[in-house]
Design a protein around this motif. Sequence first.
Motif, PDB file in Angstrom:
ATOM      1  N   TYR B 571       0.831  -1.219   0.000  1.00 29.86           N
ATOM      2  CA  TYR B 571       0.000   0.000   0.000  1.00 29.86           C
ATOM      3  C   TYR B 571       0.862   1.264   0.000  1.00 29.86           C
ATOM      4  CZ  TYR B 571      -4.469  -2.416   0.482  1.00 29.86           C
ATOM      5  OH  TYR B 571      -5.587  -3.188   0.241  1.00 29.86           O
ATOM      6  N   TRP B 572       1.992   1.217   0.697  1.00 32.89           N
ATOM      7  CA  TRP B 572       2.925   2.351   0.744  1.00 32.89           C
ATOM      8  C   TRP B 572       3.472   2.638  -0.669  1.00 32.89           C
ATOM      9  CZ3 TRP B 572       5.913   6.124   3.035  1.00 32.89           C
ATOM     10  CH2 TRP B 572       7.256   6.270   2.647  1.00 32.89           C
ATOM     11  N   ALA B 573       3.960   1.573  -1.334  1.00 34.01           N
ATOM     12  CA  ALA B 573       4.505   1.760  -2.686  1.00 34.01           C
ATOM     13  C   ALA B 573       3.415   2.245  -3.634  1.00 34.01           C
ATOM     14  CB  ALA B 573       5.109   0.441  -3.184  1.00 34.01           C
ATOM     15  N   ALA B 574       2.233   1.635  -3.518  1.00 32.26           N
ATOM     16  CA  ALA B 574       1.134   2.014  -4.418  1.00 32.26           C
ATOM     17  C   ALA B 574       0.761   3.484  -4.221  1.00 32.26           C
ATOM     18  CB  ALA B 574      -0.078   1.120  -4.155  1.00 32.26           C
ATOM     19  N   HIS B 575       0.740   3.908  -2.970  1.00 31.49           N
ATOM     20  CA  HIS B 575       0.394   5.300  -2.690  1.00 31.49           C
ATOM     21  C   HIS B 575       1.365   6.247  -3.394  1.00 31.49           C
ATOM     22  CE1 HIS B 575      -0.748   8.895  -0.457  1.00 31.49           C
ATOM     23  NE2 HIS B 575       0.554   9.107  -0.261  1.00 31.49           N
ATOM     24  N   HIS B 576       2.659   5.932  -3.306  1.00 29.36           N
ATOM     25  CA  HIS B 576       3.643   6.841  -3.899  1.00 29.36           C
ATOM     26  C   HIS B 576       3.697   6.707  -5.420  1.00 29.36           C
ATOM     27  CE1 HIS B 576       5.027   8.629  -0.211  1.00 29.36           C
ATOM     28  NE2 HIS B 576       4.885   7.442   0.348  1.00 29.36           N
ATOM     29  N   ILE B 577       3.369   5.535  -5.928  1.00 25.49           N
ATOM     30  CA  ILE B 577       3.249   5.421  -7.389  1.00 25.49           C
ATOM     31  C   ILE B 577       2.109   6.314  -7.867  1.00 25.49           C
ATOM     32  CG2 ILE B 577       2.601   3.871  -9.275  1.00 25.49           C
ATOM     33  CD1 ILE B 577       4.075   1.613  -7.719  1.00 25.49           C
ATOM     34  N   ARG B 578       0.980   6.242  -7.150  1.00 24.59           N
ATOM     35  CA  ARG B 578      -0.190   7.044  -7.559  1.00 24.59           C
ATOM     36  C   ARG B 578       0.070   8.537  -7.358  1.00 24.59           C
ATOM     37  NH1 ARG B 578      -5.568   4.113  -5.185  1.00 24.59           N
ATOM     38  NH2 ARG B 578      -6.515   5.872  -6.299  1.00 24.59           N
ATOM     39  N   ALA B 579       0.676   8.881  -6.221  1.00 26.67           N
ATOM     40  CA  ALA B 579       0.827  10.302  -5.884  1.00 26.67           C
ATOM     41  C   ALA B 579       1.957  10.964  -6.673  1.00 26.67           C
ATOM     42  CB  ALA B 579       1.095  10.444  -4.379  1.00 26.67           C
ATOM     43  N   THR B 580       2.985  10.209  -6.999  1.00 25.88           N
ATOM     44  CA  THR B 580       4.184  10.823  -7.578  1.00 25.88           C
ATOM     45  C   THR B 580       4.591  10.222  -8.913  1.00 25.88           C
ATOM     46  OG1 THR B 580       4.963  11.178  -5.326  1.00 25.88           O
ATOM     47  CG2 THR B 580       6.596  11.418  -7.076  1.00 25.88           C
ATOM     48  N   TYR B 581       4.768   8.913  -8.910  1.00 26.91           N
ATOM     49  CA  TYR B 581       5.381   8.280 -10.078  1.00 26.91           C
ATOM     50  C   TYR B 581       4.553   8.453 -11.346  1.00 26.91           C
ATOM     51  CZ  TYR B 581       7.252   4.767 -13.233  1.00 26.91           C
ATOM     52  OH  TYR B 581       7.766   4.138 -14.345  1.00 26.91           O
ATOM     53  N   LEU B 582       3.248   8.216 -11.240  1.00 30.45           N
ATOM     54  CA  LEU B 582       2.421   8.257 -12.453  1.00 30.45           C
ATOM     55  C   LEU B 582       2.401   9.650 -13.077  1.00 30.45           C
ATOM     56  CD1 LEU B 582      -0.604   5.966 -11.467  1.00 30.45           C
ATOM     57  CD2 LEU B 582       1.348   5.410 -12.940  1.00 30.45           C
ATOM     58  N   LYS B 583       2.577  10.661 -12.222  1.00 31.88           N
ATOM     59  CA  LYS B 583       2.593  12.040 -12.745  1.00 31.88           C
ATOM     60  C   LYS B 583       3.910  12.337 -13.448  1.00 31.88           C
ATOM     61  CE  LYS B 583      -0.694  13.558  -9.329  1.00 31.88           C
ATOM     62  NZ  LYS B 583      -0.778  13.682  -7.878  1.00 31.88           N
ATOM     63  N   SER B 584       4.957  11.703 -12.967  1.00 32.52           N
ATOM     64  CA  SER B 584       6.262  11.977 -13.542  1.00 32.52           C
ATOM     65  C   SER B 584       7.132  10.724 -13.438  1.00 32.52           C
ATOM     66  CB  SER B 584       6.886  13.159 -12.774  1.00 32.52           C
ATOM     67  OG  SER B 584       8.242  13.260 -13.047  1.00 32.52           O
ATOM     68  N   PRO B 585       6.915   9.784 -14.384  1.00 30.58           N
ATOM     69  CA  PRO B 585       7.637   8.509 -14.295  1.00 30.58           C
ATOM     70  C   PRO B 585       9.151   8.711 -14.312  1.00 30.58           C
ATOM     71  CG  PRO B 585       5.863   8.364 -15.905  1.00 30.58           C
ATOM     72  CD  PRO B 585       5.985   9.817 -15.535  1.00 30.58           C
ATOM     73  N   GLY B 586       9.846   7.908 -13.540  1.00 29.43           N
ATOM     74  CA  GLY B 586      11.299   7.998 -13.440  1.00 29.43           C
ATOM     75  C   GLY B 586      11.723   7.645 -12.030  1.00 29.43           C
ATOM     76  N   PRO B 587      13.005   7.664 -11.766  1.00 29.70           N
ATOM     77  CA  PRO B 587      13.472   7.307 -10.416  1.00 29.70           C
ATOM     78  C   PRO B 587      12.873   8.242  -9.366  1.00 29.70           C
ATOM     79  CG  PRO B 587      15.313   7.409 -11.964  1.00 29.70           C
ATOM     80  CD  PRO B 587      14.127   7.970 -12.681  1.00 29.70           C
ATOM     81  N   MET B 588      12.336   7.670  -8.286  1.00 30.95           N
ATOM     82  CA  MET B 588      11.697   8.484  -7.251  1.00 30.95           C
ATOM     83  C   MET B 588      12.695   8.908  -6.185  1.00 30.95           C
ATOM     84  SD  MET B 588       8.271   6.217  -7.126  1.00 30.95           S
ATOM     85  CE  MET B 588       7.344   7.080  -5.881  1.00 30.95           C
ATOM     86  N   VAL B 589      13.848   8.262  -6.176  1.00 29.12           N
ATOM     87  CA  VAL B 589      14.926   8.664  -5.269  1.00 29.12           C
ATOM     88  C   VAL B 589      16.170   8.785  -6.127  1.00 29.12           C
ATOM     89  CG1 VAL B 589      16.303   8.066  -3.236  1.00 29.12           C
ATOM     90  CG2 VAL B 589      13.905   7.354  -3.376  1.00 29.12           C
ATOM     91  N   LYS B 590      16.916   9.854  -5.917  1.00 30.90           N
ATOM     92  CA  LYS B 590      18.147  10.040  -6.682  1.00 30.90           C
ATOM     93  C   LYS B 590      19.202   9.045  -6.186  1.00 30.90           C
ATOM     94  CE  LYS B 590      20.467  13.984  -8.543  1.00 30.90           C
ATOM     95  NZ  LYS B 590      20.930  15.345  -8.325  1.00 30.90           N
ATOM     96  N   ALA B 591      19.781   8.313  -7.126  1.00 30.51           N
ATOM     97  CA  ALA B 591      20.785   7.307  -6.738  1.00 30.51           C
ATOM     98  C   ALA B 591      22.074   7.986  -6.281  1.00 30.51           C
ATOM     99  CB  ALA B 591      21.075   6.377  -7.899  1.00 30.51           C
TER     100      ALA B 591
END
Lengths: 236, 591
Positions: B571-591
């Motif tokens: 649920y945590w990952a899904a929340h952040h995929i929905r809130a952040t990733y889908l709007k701007s696909p790409g790495p969510m944390v800078k390596a």
Amino acid sequence: MPPMEPTLNNPFRRSVVKGLLGTTSFWMASGNARWAEALAAEAAQPYRPVFFDAAEYQFLESACERLFPADHNGPGARALGVAEFLDRQMQTPYARGENWYMSGPFEQGPANLGYQLPFIPKDLYRKGIAGVEHYARQQYGKGFVALSAMQQDEILTALEGGSVQLGDIPGRVFFEQLRTNTLEGAFADPLYGGNRGLGGWVMLGFPGARADFMDWVNQEGASYPIGPVSISGETA
Amino acid sequence: MVKHVDAIIVGAGWAGSIMAKELTEAGLSVVMLERGPERTTPVEGAYPDSIDELRGAIRKRLFQNLSQSTVTIRNTMDQTALPYRQLAAFLPGEGVGGAGLHWSGVHFRVAPEDLRLRSAVIERYGEKFIPEGMNLQDYGVTYDELEPFFDKAEKVFGTSGEAYRVQGKIVGDGNVFSPDRSDNFPLPAMKDTFSASVFRDAAKNAGYHPYALPAANASRQYTNTYGCQMGPCNFCGYCSGYDCYLYSKASPNVNILPVLRQDPGFSLIADAHVLRVDLDSTKTKATGVTYLDTKTRKEISLSADLVILGAFQFNNVHLMLVSGIGKPYDPVSNTGTVGRNFVYQTITSSRVWLPPSTYTNQFVGAGGAGVAIDDFNSMNFDHGPLGFVGGSPVWVNQAGVKPIAAALGAGGGGTPRWGSAYKDSLVNTYKHSLGIDAHGSNMAYRDVYLDLDPTWKDAYGQPLLRMTFTWKDNDIRMNQYVVSKIEPIARAMGATKMNLVHLNAGQPFDTRTYQTTHLGGGAIMGDNPQTSAINRYLQSWDVSNVFVIGSNAFPQGMGYNPTGMVAALAYWAAHHIRATYLKSPGPMVKA
């Protein structure tokens, strides 16, 4: 339902027939007295093994009874139909090793890394029984079935202890296979041919297919009062 | 023309079903691929066939069919790993629902310090306390961040339990060591079985803090947040290894799929064995997956923008390795991350016999019900003088002992395993004894890991996954310490006899007897791409449109059962995929 050959020996069918024979609706619905009589006669006949030959079957009757003997606790393997159970199991995917990883190469390693032989359960029985017979004749000059209970126990103890090799199969491997399947036969639902008369379950006080203990979650250590029932509705 | 969908999900267990539900809610078209068969409660779960012990747990109806794929196992790096040919030590699921269909239902959150165990140990005992070769790591996510998702999962699972503290207020007789909750459990705790009640009294008298295990077994009728219904559990005893005929044990099949299947954006394809995640030439982007239709034996490729790996822990790792996602771990050079920190749990079961006038009725039970103490779990006790990391809850979790399992397990340890004396002890043990488990953590080590086997292959021609695993001194000593605490409790319970079981120094992992299916790690989460395969959102550091959801993310094996943590992470990952990733696909944390 597990895969089973469509034979009149199917114990599920037998117990259903037994259960229905006394009911009027069965006689009215069957409409074929000859068919009903044939089934009733079938139900009374002893089991005819399909996989094991007569000598192998006698071996199982004797060996399983030593592993799980009739005593003050209750019936033994013979009375519970364990050999019949074993023969029926030999006709299932389990006995063909269909749920085991059976790809080579087959390398042997430390015991704690598990079973590594190229043999499926059917092979283990065929080779294992022949191997025990050979060992019995070598040690005692007679086949296993003809030995005294004490001698049979000596052989089983030797197999369990790991000191005997049965041709391709370590005696301990065969022993564990036989012990496992014997106990399954003593305690599985009678649907599979063992646990006759629910004798295994009565011994343990296991209520079988009741599967509802809403009122028995905590009765302060009292013994559960209701006897077992099988999946087909048989009671002890 | 390759069919395209927004998201592909591999595996129809808890992780996959939660992700599928969340992503269809976000409006995505989702295909979920399950390598095993379709399974529904009215068909495979129907009484009485569902409570047939031989067909169920003994012939392993709901478990992975090893003839198609398995793993190889060795204890040390200098050994040849050999195939796990017969299911025994652990039992992964197969088919719709995955291991979430045959699990017991113990539904924990997490001990907050377990999420930052490296930091917590160093703060309290200094860095030197960590043994040489132990890869102790933090998750990179905190309990406070995960709390809303634990809460959400409990309301989907219909979890029964007794809270201790809700929004800072002590509200009940729950686990005093458990962290603050935003809300109570959706259902009251399951009743204590007789065995559990005896343990509760004895543990309390000994000064410990017993609590009811949180159980995803419904103590009452319940309609979950999705509108899926559960019936009250009747303690039939057929949770572990079975599908629940009463709709009382939470499963993806009961609690999510009935609603998800109605969603036009969702499709579920069973008998679909995913062979690989397809990557583009840069190996930094997934283009979809290729799977084998195991019925037609046809290979099919699907294209997608997002690929979620939600298979069983080690199958996720296997898919990453065979697909070339991330860098494989090499224990010699200590580089790479995929396969690193493979962990298990350190579990031993002891037995206590009560007087012959007392019947424990062990067939009565529920998989998630029982009474536990956390006094020796996590960081709840002083490890300083003990010199080990980790701990174990101790519990009586009478899940329903069936006769074949009881018979196979009786005898041994110097007592007869057959014959009349064996029958005496079997009958006595079945009627009058109970089990007490030390269900402990297992730390990660540099030379305990997963990689691909050089010799053996699965039915599809791919190399098997190889496990290099054994028990280490730290975990053996932890187990011995916790088991020693069981003895006085057992005496206080009125034991006439006890058999305390613990690991012994130097004892290797044995694949032949069941221990637990709680495997973890191998593709762990963290804040450093040098030491973790996925970031704190469970996103691959290397292929940013691949998320890897499951207990593979755990850097250490924890004392608690993993499913609650897996669900919260999903649920945590899904929340952040929905809130952040889908709007701007790409790495969510800078390596």
